[in-house]
Structure formats: structure tokens, C-alpha cells
Design a protein around this motif. Structure first.
Motif, PDB file in Angstrom:
ATOM      1  N   TRP A 412     -97.460 -48.980  26.223  1.00 13.66           N
ATOM      2  CA  TRP A 412     -97.426 -48.900  24.592  1.00 13.66           C
ATOM      3  C   TRP A 412     -96.612 -50.197  24.411  1.00 13.66           C
ATOM      4  CZ3 TRP A 412     -96.922 -44.638  21.079  1.00 13.66           C
ATOM      5  CH2 TRP A 412     -97.540 -43.423  21.543  1.00 13.66           C
ATOM      6  N   PHE A 413     -97.450 -50.920  23.583  1.00 18.11           N
ATOM      7  CA  PHE A 413     -97.003 -52.419  23.117  1.00 18.11           C
ATOM      8  C   PHE A 413     -96.383 -52.038  21.690  1.00 18.11           C
ATOM      9  CE2 PHE A 413     -99.763 -53.322  26.515  1.00 18.11           C
ATOM     10  CZ  PHE A 413     -99.288 -54.626  27.040  1.00 18.11           C
ATOM     11  N   ILE A 414     -95.064 -52.126  21.656  1.00 20.83           N
ATOM     12  CA  ILE A 414     -94.257 -51.877  20.248  1.00 20.83           C
ATOM     13  C   ILE A 414     -93.483 -53.104  19.716  1.00 20.83           C
ATOM     14  CG2 ILE A 414     -92.697 -50.399  19.256  1.00 20.83           C
ATOM     15  CD1 ILE A 414     -93.109 -48.329  21.425  1.00 20.83           C
ATOM     16  N   GLU A 415     -93.764 -53.337  18.543  1.00 22.69           N
ATOM     17  CA  GLU A 415     -93.128 -54.518  17.865  1.00 22.69           C
ATOM     18  C   GLU A 415     -91.902 -53.465  16.932  1.00 22.69           C
ATOM     19  OE1 GLU A 415     -93.318 -57.379  14.081  1.00 22.69           O
ATOM     20  OE2 GLU A 415     -95.151 -57.203  15.548  1.00 22.69           O
ATOM     21  N   PHE A 416     -90.637 -53.535  17.621  1.00 25.42           N
ATOM     22  CA  PHE A 416     -89.432 -52.935  17.025  1.00 25.42           C
ATOM     23  C   PHE A 416     -88.802 -53.583  16.104  1.00 25.42           C
ATOM     24  CE2 PHE A 416     -89.704 -51.005  21.412  1.00 25.42           C
ATOM     25  CZ  PHE A 416     -89.844 -49.511  21.352  1.00 25.42           C
ATOM     26  N   GLU A 417     -88.387 -53.145  15.085  1.00 27.83           N
ATOM     27  CA  GLU A 417     -87.701 -53.650  13.793  1.00 27.83           C
ATOM     28  C   GLU A 417     -86.268 -53.320  14.332  1.00 27.83           C
ATOM     29  OE1 GLU A 417     -86.157 -55.380  10.480  1.00 27.83           O
ATOM     30  OE2 GLU A 417     -88.284 -55.160  11.538  1.00 27.83           O
ATOM     31  N   ASN A 418     -85.989 -51.948  14.909  1.00 31.48           N
ATOM     32  CA  ASN A 418     -84.664 -51.587  15.473  1.00 31.48           C
ATOM     33  C   ASN A 418     -84.936 -50.857  16.709  1.00 31.48           C
ATOM     34  OD1 ASN A 418     -82.742 -52.624  13.490  1.00 31.48           O
ATOM     35  ND2 ASN A 418     -83.125 -50.727  12.211  1.00 31.48           N
ATOM     36  N   GLU A 419     -84.701 -51.585  18.002  1.00 34.94           N
ATOM     37  CA  GLU A 419     -85.101 -50.896  19.255  1.00 34.94           C
ATOM     38  C   GLU A 419     -83.998 -49.888  19.642  1.00 34.94           C
ATOM     39  OE1 GLU A 419     -84.413 -53.784  22.928  1.00 34.94           O
ATOM     40  OE2 GLU A 419     -85.435 -54.867  21.300  1.00 34.94           O
ATOM     41  N   PRO A 420     -84.537 -49.143  20.666  1.00 34.81           N
ATOM     42  CA  PRO A 420     -83.646 -48.101  21.088  1.00 34.81           C
ATOM     43  C   PRO A 420     -82.804 -48.530  21.780  1.00 34.81           C
ATOM     44  CG  PRO A 420     -85.730 -47.815  22.070  1.00 34.81           C
ATOM     45  CD  PRO A 420     -85.981 -48.877  20.928  1.00 34.81           C
ATOM     46  N   HIS A 421     -81.470 -48.077  22.084  1.00 32.35           N
ATOM     47  CA  HIS A 421     -80.247 -48.359  23.095  1.00 32.35           C
ATOM     48  C   HIS A 421     -80.885 -48.292  24.439  1.00 32.35           C
ATOM     49  CE1 HIS A 421     -77.484 -49.187  19.789  1.00 32.35           C
ATOM     50  NE2 HIS A 421     -77.669 -47.688  19.453  1.00 32.35           N
ATOM     51  N   ASP A 422     -81.744 -47.154  24.723  1.00 36.73           N
ATOM     52  CA  ASP A 422     -82.350 -46.880  25.803  1.00 36.73           C
ATOM     53  C   ASP A 422     -83.484 -46.741  25.974  1.00 36.73           C
ATOM     54  OD1 ASP A 422     -82.822 -45.447  28.379  1.00 36.73           O
ATOM     55  OD2 ASP A 422     -81.023 -44.271  28.606  1.00 36.73           O
ATOM     56  N   MET A 423     -84.191 -47.904  26.220  1.00 39.76           N
ATOM     57  CA  MET A 423     -85.691 -47.856  26.282  1.00 39.76           C
ATOM     58  C   MET A 423     -86.402 -46.557  27.261  1.00 39.76           C
ATOM     59  SD  MET A 423     -87.807 -49.621  24.462  1.00 39.76           S
ATOM     60  CE  MET A 423     -87.035 -51.234  24.221  1.00 39.76           C
ATOM     61  N   ASP A 424     -85.915 -46.519  28.411  1.00 41.17           N
ATOM     62  CA  ASP A 424     -86.467 -45.654  29.140  1.00 41.17           C
ATOM     63  C   ASP A 424     -86.432 -44.340  28.750  1.00 41.17           C
ATOM     64  OD1 ASP A 424     -86.890 -47.546  31.348  1.00 41.17           O
ATOM     65  OD2 ASP A 424     -84.986 -47.387  32.218  1.00 41.17           O
ATOM     66  N   ALA A 425     -85.155 -44.024  28.135  1.00 36.94           N
ATOM     67  CA  ALA A 425     -85.060 -42.377  27.619  1.00 36.94           C
ATOM     68  C   ALA A 425     -86.236 -42.406  26.478  1.00 36.94           C
ATOM     69  CB  ALA A 425     -83.762 -42.351  26.999  1.00 36.94           C
ATOM     70  N   PHE A 426     -86.193 -43.297  25.504  1.00 35.11           N
ATOM     71  CA  PHE A 426     -87.207 -43.365  24.490  1.00 35.11           C
ATOM     72  C   PHE A 426     -88.676 -43.432  25.106  1.00 35.11           C
ATOM     73  CE2 PHE A 426     -89.564 -45.579  21.004  1.00 35.11           C
ATOM     74  CZ  PHE A 426     -89.369 -44.911  19.968  1.00 35.11           C
ATOM     75  N   ALA A 427     -89.019 -43.937  26.027  1.00 35.10           N
ATOM     76  CA  ALA A 427     -90.343 -43.827  26.561  1.00 35.10           C
ATOM     77  C   ALA A 427     -90.630 -42.341  27.167  1.00 35.10           C
ATOM     78  CB  ALA A 427     -90.494 -44.698  27.856  1.00 35.10           C
ATOM     79  N   LEU A 428     -89.559 -41.771  27.674  1.00 28.69           N
ATOM     80  CA  LEU A 428     -89.605 -40.438  28.230  1.00 28.69           C
ATOM     81  C   LEU A 428     -90.108 -39.309  27.204  1.00 28.69           C
ATOM     82  CD1 LEU A 428     -87.202 -40.035  31.105  1.00 28.69           C
ATOM     83  CD2 LEU A 428     -89.659 -40.076  31.164  1.00 28.69           C
ATOM     84  N   LYS A 429     -89.237 -39.763  25.762  1.00 30.51           N
ATOM     85  CA  LYS A 429     -89.521 -39.123  24.638  1.00 30.51           C
ATOM     86  C   LYS A 429     -91.060 -38.950  23.962  1.00 30.51           C
ATOM     87  CE  LYS A 429     -85.147 -38.684  22.201  1.00 30.51           C
ATOM     88  NZ  LYS A 429     -84.344 -39.169  20.878  1.00 30.51           N
ATOM     89  N   ILE A 430     -91.512 -40.212  24.025  1.00 30.34           N
ATOM     90  CA  ILE A 430     -92.878 -40.482  23.682  1.00 30.34           C
ATOM     91  C   ILE A 430     -93.986 -39.539  24.731  1.00 30.34           C
ATOM     92  CG2 ILE A 430     -94.687 -42.133  23.719  1.00 30.34           C
ATOM     93  CD1 ILE A 430     -92.733 -43.997  22.594  1.00 30.34           C
ATOM     94  N   ASP A 431     -93.558 -39.583  25.894  1.00 33.00           N
ATOM     95  CA  ASP A 431     -94.304 -39.152  27.110  1.00 33.00           C
ATOM     96  C   ASP A 431     -94.131 -37.565  26.703  1.00 33.00           C
ATOM     97  OD1 ASP A 431     -95.668 -40.182  29.575  1.00 33.00           O
ATOM     98  OD2 ASP A 431     -94.626 -38.426  30.226  1.00 33.00           O
ATOM     99  N   GLY A 432     -93.117 -36.859  26.779  1.00 31.32           N
ATOM    100  CA  GLY A 432     -93.078 -35.651  26.653  1.00 31.32           C
ATOM    101  C   GLY A 432     -93.595 -35.140  25.167  1.00 31.32           C
TER     102      GLY A 432
END
Length: 493
Positions: A412-432
Motif C-alpha cells: 500500500w503506497f499511502i500519502e499521509f496527512e497525519n500518519e499513525p503512531h504505530d505503522m505496523d499496527a495500522f497495517a494490521l488493521k488494514i489487513d484485518g
């Protein structure tokens, strides 16, 4: 309340009542459109080639008229472009909407004397429907802006051609001309960044009430306004309360827009294309857009998961089901027959018939048989952002088939305005969220064929730079949400 807003409410009520006649008789309405199209075009070259004179039922039509995309109709279209008459539709078209195709080069979509009014009526009726439902009409006294392509047109063999939004600009009703912005001169600027700067200069001190355009490009306009004035867009335009959009799903942009504006505003979603104006949002409380069954378009639907089989079944409006992903096929009073526009839709209601756009039949990821579609990635990102401060400007997804280490994955190529504090946890949310929506993807994760989602950050304005690099910055151009290859994302590597 002004006389203009009172008149708008009365007109809105008239159009609402008129629409109920075809909304309450959907199958009969489509049959009437079907019969009219065949009768009108039976003496055209296409009509003769496909036995229109002998077609007496939809079954006959499906046997005689195969499903085609632009490439399949190109020989006929080229004859029309070269000035020949009575090819796809009687006479010559009024215009060609010129679009950029991915496989066909420039595409020329005909707009006829019969089809053109429906583009205008649909846009008008979307606004009138909003007025009728909400009772809000004060915005008709304010300024309105439509971010669109240049209205300057070229001509060939007596037929004018240009961008659809530029053609439509010639049909803005007289009663809206005084309120409409930007100026004609600004609208004709070709370079998109220069054009947006000029629009900002023209509009920042105006009473803007309605703003319309593709969300990604309206976002650029809002950001430039904020940079100039140092204020929220809602503070610059105190009476701005209606955003009209189409082309892409608004949900990935909603949080960003509300931050830029400083408050929530009502929105109306449209489903227009060069090939026809198919649907518009008719309710602020119900999901989906009203499918326009009386607008000179006969609709067919093919289940997306059957589309690439040898002989997929073609469905008409009376046969469709809720929640099924369909490829949209159209036959129109502009001379398109059994035409695959490339969009996929799903019905959210069958009374009335409402749809959502779920993606593009050519835009998917199925590198491992998962067949992930646009709606799924947009929903996954939305769910991952819920309850967080994360906001996203733009994103796209591609498969990584040959990673340097470990299992392949969706990147996932993402241009964040405000990025997550924990990128790995955010990726797992997307994956779930992806696994809950797509059983094939879930099986691949469970079976250790794929690893979970990997996020690659894109720098600020990175997607704008990509669109600029391929000559598609601004206008009606849209970034694909996903692809089955890495042609887009290799730009960022």
C-alpha cells in the motif's frame, strides 16, 4: 428567502413528482427505452449489421449484439470521426467527448442531439432532489464553482470535440451564469496548477456556496486557499454548505476535507461519464445513487466474477440482486451498443434502484487469485482510520510478487496527512479489514501464501507529481486505487 430560492423549491417539487412516474415503473421504463433505441437506429450501419429490424425481444438483442469495449466499437467510431453519417446513430453526433484510453490511445465518445440534454438534466435534477429532500435552497443565491476541463473545443469534419466537462460548460443554464465561477478565461487555462492558482485568486473573496469537482483536485484548491488566507475554507466561505462530487469515492477524503473546511458540509455524489450520466445521490440518508432508467440508456449487468468466462449471462434491471458486484453494460441514444464502460457497480436498493460504484473491471489485484477490487481497499482504509487521528491524502495498492525476503504481499503506497503512531499496527488493521471482506485474500494469508499488508509512505504531493509526470494532472483524471502490476508504484521506487 429570495424569490430565486422560492422558485427553486417549487421547481424541485415538480421534478420530484415527475420522476416518481418512472421510478415506480422501472422495468416498463427500461423496456420503453430499449424499444425506442432499436427503432431509431435500425437504419444505421450498426443497426443493419446487427439485424435491428428483426429484433423483437431482449433475447434477440443479446444474441445479435455482443458486449464490446471501445476497441470492439472502434471501427464504427472511426467512421463517425471521419465524418460519415448514420453509422452508430442517425446523422452525425453534436460532439465527441475526447478521453485518454489506456489501451486505445485517444477515445472519442459521441454525444448526440438526443443524449446531450440528459447530461444537463441529470446534474440539475441532482441539485433539485437535494432541495426537495432537505428544504435547503439558500445556496442558489451564492456563487457556485465547478472545477472542470477547458471549455475550448476543437473541430473535425463539422463535429466539435473536447473534454466532457468542457462541453457541458457550454450548456450551463442562463439563470446560473451570473453565479457560476470561475471566469471563462480562467477555465480555458490548460496547465492545471496555473489554473487552480487563478481560480483561488478569483474566488477567495467571493460568497462561494456550492463547490463541485473530483475530490482529489478540489483538495488541491482547498489547500491553496488555506495557504493564501491562513484560514479554514469554511471561514473563507461562510455560506459554503454543499459539495458536489463524482469520479471517485469521497470516503477516503472525507476526514481531510472536514479538516480543511473546519466543519461538515452536505454532499451530493454523481455518477457521470462521457458515455452517459448514469446516477446521482437522491437521498442524504439512504446509501447509493439513483440509477437513471429513463435517460436514453438501456442497462445490462454481468456479474464481475463471471465476466471473463466464455459466455457470461447478461442481466436486465428486473433480474439484479442486492450486493452483487456487476460490470455495467450500456446501449445509448448516443450510439453505443452493448458497451462495457469498465465500471463495476453494486445495488444498495431495488426500490428504487440505487447503486454504488465498486471499482473498475480492469483495476484489481489478482496476482494470486484473490481478485481484490477498489471498494474493498477503500473500505479497509476507512475502517483502519476510524477512531484515530490518521488522515490520508491519496493511496494506491499493488502486488509485490518477488520480494527480496520472505513471502509476497500487497504493498500500500499511502500519502499521509497525519500518519499513525504505530505503522505496523495500522497495517494490521488494514489487513484485518481486507480479510473480513475478501475470503480469497484471507485464505492466502492463512495458507502462508501471502504475508500481511506492507505500507510504503509517499512524500507530500507525490501522487500529484506522478499524475503530472504522465500528463494527467487535474481535470477529470483519476488515480487508480489498485493495479495488478507495478507500473504506477515503480514511479515511487
Amino acid at each position: 428567502m429570495s424569490l430565486k430560492s422560492i422558485g427553486a423549491k417549487i421547481f424541485a417539487s415538480i421534478i420530484h413528482n415527475r420522476n416518481q412516474k418512472w421510478i415506480s415503473n422501472p422495468v416498463a421504463t427500461q423496456q420503453k427505452v430499449f424499444e425506442s433505441l432499436l427503432a431509431t437506429a435500425k437504419e444505421t450501419q450498426f443497426g443493419k449489421d446487427h439485424n435491428f429490424g428483426q429484433i423483437s425481444s431482449y433475447t434477440d438483442f443479446a444474441k445479435n449484439v455482443p458486449v464490446r469495449d471501445y476497441e470492439g466499437l472502434k471501427d464504427y467510431v472511426e467512421k463517425v470521426v471521419n465524418g460519415e453519417e448514420d453509422i452508430l446513430w442517425p446523422g452525425k453526433p453534436l460532439y465527441f467527448a475526447k478521453t485518454s484510453g489506456t489501451t486505445s490511445g485517444a477515445k472519442y465518445i459521441p454525444l448526440t442531439r438526443e443524449s446531450m440534454p440528459f447530461h444537463i438534466q441529470a446534474a440539475r435534477n441532482a441539485i433539485l432532489g437535494y432541495i426537495h429532500e432537505t428544504g435547503k435552497a439558500d445556496f442558489v443565491d451564492g456563487k457556485m464553482i465547478f472545477l472542470q476541463g477547458s471549455p475550448e473545443l476543437d473541430e473535425k469534419h463539422g463535429i466539435k470535440f473536447g473534454r466532457l466537462s468542457g462541453i457541458v460548460a457550454h450548456f450551463v443554464p442562463a439563470y446560473l451564469q451570473k453565479n457560476r465561477m470561475p471566469s471563462w478565461e480562467t477555465n480555458t487555462i490548460d496547465d492545471w496548477e496555473t489554473k487552480v492558482d487563478a481560480i483561488v485568486a478569483e474566488t477567495y473573496n467571493e460568497d462561494m456556496a456550492v463547490i463541485s469537482g473530483i475530490p482529489s483536485w478540489v483538495q488541491m484548491y482547498f489547500e491553496k486557499l488555506q495557504q493564501k488566507e491562513g484560514k479554514k475554507v469554511g471561514d473563507i466561505f461562510k455560506n459554503f454548505n454543499l459539495f458536489i462530487y463524482g469520479g471517485v469515492n469521497y470516503e477516503p477524503y472525507r476526514a481531510k476535507f472536514e479538516n480543511l473546511i473546519g466543519r461538515k458540509v452536505d454532499s451530493i455524489e454523481l455518477f457521470p461519464a462521457s458515455e452517459g450520466f448514469f446516477a446521482y445521490q437522491d437521498s442524504q440518508t439512504e446509501k447509493g445513487m439513483l440509477l437513471l432508467l429513463n435517460s436514453g440508456i438501456f442497462y445490462e449487468f454481468i456479474k464481475a466474477d463471471e465476466f471473463f468466462t466464455e459466455a457470461p449471462r447478461r442481466y436486465t434491471i428486473g433480474d439484479v440482486e442486492l450486493g452483487v458486484n456487476y460490470v455495467l453494460i450500456i446501449s445509448t441514444n448516443a450510439g453505443l451498443w452493448g458497451y462495457n464502460i469498465g465500471d463495476t457497480i453494486a445495488f444498495t436498493s431495488l426500490s428504487p434502484y440505487r447503486v454504488i460504484v465498486t471499482g473498475r473491471i480492469k483495476h484489481y489485484i489478482s496476482a494470486f487469485g484473490e481478485h481484490v477490487i477498489g471498494k474493498e481497499v477503500e473500505t479497509a482504509l476507512k475502517l483502519a482510520m476510524e477512531g484515530t487521528m490518521v488522515s490520508v491524502n491519496e493511496f494506491t495498492v499493488a502486488p509485490q510478487i518477488n520480494p527480496e525476503n520472505g513471502l509476497p504481499y500487497h504493498e500500500w503506497f499511502i500519502e499521509f496527512e497525519n500518519e499513525p503512531h504505530d505503522m505496523d499496527a495500522f497495517a494490521l488493521k488494514i489487513d484485518g479489514a481486507m480479510r473480513k471482506q475478501n475470503v480469497y485474500y484471507d485464505d492466502l494469508i492463512v495458507g502462508n501464501v501471502l504475508r500481511t499488508v506492507v505500507i510504503t509512505k509517499v512524500q507530500k504531493n507525490g501522487f500529484q507529481e506522478y499524475m503530472k509526470s504522465i500528463g494527467k494532472l487535474g481535470g477529470q483524471n483519476k488515480l487508480p486505487r489498485l493495479a495488478n502490476d507495478r507500473k504506477i508504484v515503480d514511479f515511487f521506487k
